[in-house]
Design a protein around this motif. Structure first.
Motif, mmCIF file in Angstrom:
data_model
loop_
_atom_site.group_PDB
_atom_site.id
_atom_site.type_symbol
_atom_site.label_atom_id
_atom_site.label_comp_id
_atom_site.label_asym_id
_atom_site.label_seq_id
_atom_site.Cartn_x
_atom_site.Cartn_y
_atom_site.Cartn_z
ATOM 1 N N UNK A 61 0.806 -1.211 0.139
ATOM 2 C CA UNK A 61 0.065 0.151 -0.025
ATOM 3 C C UNK A 61 0.885 1.267 0.047
ATOM 4 N N UNK A 62 0.480 2.376 -0.603
ATOM 5 C CA UNK A 62 1.118 3.599 -0.444
ATOM 6 C C UNK A 62 0.749 4.311 0.956
ATOM 7 N N UNK A 63 1.758 5.020 1.311
ATOM 8 C CA UNK A 63 1.656 5.781 2.710
ATOM 9 C C UNK A 63 0.469 6.761 2.588
ATOM 10 N N UNK A 64 -0.053 6.826 3.963
ATOM 11 C CA UNK A 64 -1.240 7.851 3.965
ATOM 12 C C UNK A 64 -0.591 9.248 3.846
ATOM 13 N N UNK A 65 0.479 9.710 4.229
ATOM 14 C CA UNK A 65 0.877 10.972 4.101
ATOM 15 C C UNK A 65 1.538 11.449 2.614
ATOM 16 N N UNK A 66 1.362 12.700 2.362
ATOM 17 C CA UNK A 66 1.897 13.046 1.006
ATOM 18 C C UNK A 66 3.448 12.834 1.135
ATOM 19 N N UNK A 67 3.980 12.557 -0.293
ATOM 20 C CA UNK A 67 5.403 12.366 -0.385
ATOM 21 C C UNK A 67 6.176 13.148 -0.826
ATOM 22 N N UNK A 68 5.691 14.704 -0.809
ATOM 23 C CA UNK A 68 6.528 15.963 -1.116
ATOM 24 C C UNK A 68 7.840 16.088 -0.724
ATOM 25 N N UNK A 103 12.708 10.849 -5.679
ATOM 26 C CA UNK A 103 12.093 9.442 -5.580
ATOM 27 C C UNK A 103 10.551 9.646 -5.797
ATOM 28 N N UNK A 104 10.008 8.752 -6.360
ATOM 29 C CA UNK A 104 8.527 8.703 -6.414
ATOM 30 C C UNK A 104 7.946 8.144 -4.971
ATOM 31 N N UNK A 105 6.643 8.213 -4.946
ATOM 32 C CA UNK A 105 5.957 7.707 -3.854
ATOM 33 C C UNK A 105 6.293 6.214 -3.524
ATOM 34 N N UNK A 106 6.924 6.070 -2.152
ATOM 35 C CA UNK A 106 7.045 4.661 -1.806
ATOM 36 C C UNK A 106 6.055 3.973 -1.569
ATOM 37 N N UNK A 107 6.209 2.400 -1.645
ATOM 38 C CA UNK A 107 5.056 1.558 -1.438
ATOM 39 C C UNK A 107 5.543 0.743 -0.088
ATOM 40 N N UNK A 108 4.566 0.691 0.994
ATOM 41 C CA UNK A 108 4.925 -0.103 1.897
ATOM 42 C C UNK A 108 4.238 -1.317 1.936
ATOM 43 N N UNK A 109 5.266 -2.379 1.859
ATOM 44 C CA UNK A 109 4.885 -3.926 1.599
ATOM 45 C C UNK A 109 4.784 -4.380 3.247
ATOM 46 N N UNK A 110 3.467 -4.325 3.749
ATOM 47 C CA UNK A 110 3.326 -4.917 4.760
ATOM 48 C C UNK A 110 3.161 -6.366 5.071
ATOM 49 N N UNK A 111 2.822 -6.970 3.989
ATOM 50 C CA UNK A 111 2.963 -8.343 4.040
ATOM 51 C C UNK A 111 3.806 -9.044 2.764
ATOM 52 N N UNK A 146 7.568 0.935 8.892
ATOM 53 C CA UNK A 146 7.718 2.351 9.722
ATOM 54 C C UNK A 146 8.693 3.046 8.767
ATOM 55 N N UNK A 147 9.822 2.680 8.442
ATOM 56 C CA UNK A 147 11.101 3.417 7.702
ATOM 57 C C UNK A 147 10.503 4.024 6.582
ATOM 58 N N UNK A 148 9.339 3.554 6.147
ATOM 59 C CA UNK A 148 8.912 4.152 4.423
ATOM 60 C C UNK A 148 8.030 5.157 4.604
ATOM 61 N N UNK A 149 7.760 5.857 5.748
ATOM 62 C CA UNK A 149 6.990 7.015 6.000
ATOM 63 C C UNK A 149 7.552 8.060 5.222
#
Length: 612
Positions: free
Chosen positions: A353-360, A367-375, A528-531
């Protein structure tokens, strides 16, 4: 682990007895450390792990990973057996090397010549535990044999044309004056002068003795000797190049990650030959027979379509590399798109999933918007192994087989974890890569790596292309400095994190994920490091940390470093990682491509943000 049975005649009516146990290892070690063909020390004894066709697999769990299995030409994978003292399953081992010595009487001979008491590995005269030979010989084609002690001791004491043994008894002693090979002395009762082991590790040591590889494969039961033209090398029994695993891995991604493909694993051959209407009827009958929920026809058709899309249609040997590349591209596309948790069932093994906060905050870093691989689920299979030559990406090494007969499975392990997927702006990378200074640095790495590939290629006309490109070296070095940074900031051991690179003309990303499923596996710390705000802070810290190395100025001014000179500004004090974390064996690295050089800071992709 279980040694082979002793050669005793048994009447047909007697039940097979349980074989004695000789130590234990973790299941994961049977893939990465003590796999088929490796040497393992158990107390004072030494064994070689037998081929998979000799394993007593018992009820070892089956692992399914459809995409990887099709590439490797098997139907499924198996976890190595985990057994206790009362079970009959286990991994068999064979005694190797066969030459032993006695620390009391200094006798040096094959183990059967010591007249050991039954069930013990002792000298029949001294009742002292025997010491396995420290030295073995191996060749690049995977063959392994005992060190030729008799020829080594008599090399300067045989008349030209003379053949046969002298009939004397060999002796091995250690003078204790130094820790070098010069203190290991071999003698013979035939009267020849004592000879030390000094020089035994030279490349020409055995060729000067006219020792040729006999093509022995002691890990395979009843395997005939192969014809081999290689000159063997002397190795320490515990040397890292005495056994190098060739491991292939794949991530479980949709549509294969929800468990449906595994449930139908035994029925794919039937389903491939049916029409949609026939498949729908088959699934209804199956649901009644299995007394379970019916599988959706749309799900099965999506799986068949995905399988069809993944086939290249060419010969297996010709397209194997392209098949691995296609596997990576499928993962890259899925990591880029994501797989939201709210849309999946509880059995889904891939949540991205993408992070909930903006990636500005990441825009200045390209870097483009990171993706959080939770599983995340990764399957790692032991495909083969090599000796002497270290397997490297795109390198041509001989793959020694795991079994004498072809099996429809390979040993494997699965890892459940989490990670963060990062993707760089491709337009910005292309603009940066056009710099003459960048191209010149990468060309040095490329030419050195290509030369190494040519030296190791069996066919000079079929040398694979080096993957060293500005995009590849940049992504690889970025992954290393981030893993080092997260190990400091997040408390993760660097060896528990792993990189997965996606770098070619159509990919520019890297997945950093947990490499183990223990306490550092899937607790949410890596995600958490991907925020975005936290990731931007980590990137800034990593770049500032990369500006200085304790080995500078030698490191940043290096013209070549690393194995095969495939690195530039990269050393153990700044960029290198544990071998378990790196896909490229710590090659194709240059931190100057991140932060620039003192003479030309613009060489660095991130040099523009260092002054902020």
């Amino acid at each position: 682990m279980t040694p082979p049975p002793s050669r005793r005649r048994r009447s047909g009516g007697m039940p097979e007895r349980s074989l004695p146990r000789r130590g234990s290892v973790r299941r994961s070690q049977m893939i990465t450390t003590y796999g088929v063909g490796s040497l393992i020390a158990v107390d004072t004894e030494s064994f070689i792990v037998s081929g998979t066709d000799s394993w007593n697999i018992g009820e070892a769990p089956v692992i399914h990973e459809h995409r990887l299995a099709r590439i490797l030409g098997v139907k499924f994978f198996r976890l190595p057996p985990a057994s206790d003292d009362t079970s009959k399953d286990g991994v068999r081992v064979r005694r190797f090397p066969l030459w032993h010595s006695c620390a009391v009487c200094n006798a040096l001979r094959p183990v059967r010549g010591f007249n050991s008491p039954p069930g013990k590995n002792e000298c029949g005269d001294c009742l002292e535990e025997l010491v396995p030979s420290r030295f073995v010989t191996a060749c690049a084609k995977g063959h392994i044999d005992d060190f030729p002690y008799w020829k080594w001791a008599h090399r300067n004491n045989r008349q030209e044309g003379e053949s046969g043994r002298c009939g004397g008894a060999m002796r091995l002693r250690t003078s204790g004056k130094t820790a070098s090979l010069r203190s290991i002395v071999i003698s013979c009762t035939c009267g020849i002068p004592e000879v030390s082991m000094e020089g035994a590790f030279r490349r020409s040591a055995l060729s000067n003795l006219q020792v040729r590889c006999e093509g022995k494969r002691p890990w395979l039961k009843d395997a005939p000797a192969e014809s081999c033209s290689e000159v063997p090398r002397t190795l320490q029994r515990g040397s890292s190049v005495a056994w190098q695993p060739i491991v292939k891995s794949a991530l479980s991604i949709p549509p294969y990650s929800d468990g449906t493909a595994a449930r139908l694993a035994e029925e794919w051959d039937i389903l491939r030959g049916l029409s949609r209407a026939e498949i729908e009827l088959y699934l209804k009958i199956r649901a009644v027979r299995e007394k379970g929920p019916e599988i959706s026809i749309d799900t099965v058709m999506a799986l068949l379509e995905a399988e069809k899309h993944g086939d290249t249609g060419a010969d297996q040997e010709q397209v194997r590399d392209s098949a691995y590349l296609a596997l990576r591209k499928q993962e890259y596309e899925r990591l880029s798109v994501g797989n939201l948790e709210r849309d999946q069932n509880r059995e889904e093994q891939f949540i991205c999933e993408p992070p909930t906060s903006a990636a500005t905050a990441l825009l200045p870093y390209g870097l483009d918007r990171p993706m959080l691989v939770k599983r995340l689920r990764e399957v790692r299979a032991l495909k083969a192994f090599s000796r002497v030559d270290t397997p490297d990406t795109n390198a041509d090494v001989h793959e020694a087989q795991l079994s004498l007969t072809h099996l429809d499975w390979l040993p494997a392990m699965e890892v459940q974890g989490e990670g963060v997927f990062l993707r760089l702006d491709e337009a910005r990378i292309d603009s940066w890569a056009r710099s003459a200074a960048v191209a010149a640095r990468v060309e040095r790495i490329h030419s050195n790596h290509l030369r190494r590939l040519r030296e190791r290629a069996t066919d000079p006309k079929a040398v694979p292309e080096s993957p060293a490109t500005p995009r590849m070296v940049l992504l690889h070095t970025l992954a290393h400095v981030l893993i080092n940074e997260w190990s400091l900031d997040g408390g993760y051991p660097a060896a528990s994190l792993r990189e997965r690179l996606y770098a070619d003309d159509s990919m520019a990303g890297v997945l950093i994920y947990t490499a183990t499923s223990d306490s550092a596996g899937s607790l949410g710390g890596v995600v958490a490091q991907g925020a975005p705000e936290r990731l931007a802070k980590a990137l800034r810290s990593a770049m500032h940390r990369s500006e200085w190395c304790s080995a500078d100025p030698l490191c940043i001014e290096s013209e070549a470093s690393g194995a095969g000179s495939t690195n530039l500004a990269a050393c153990h004090a700044c960029v290198l990682l544990p071998e378990t974390s790196c896909e490229q064996n710590n090659g194709l690295l240059d931190r100057a491509l991140l932060i620039g050089t003192p003479e030309d800071p613009s060489t660095g992709f991130f040099s523009g943000v260092l002054g902020r």
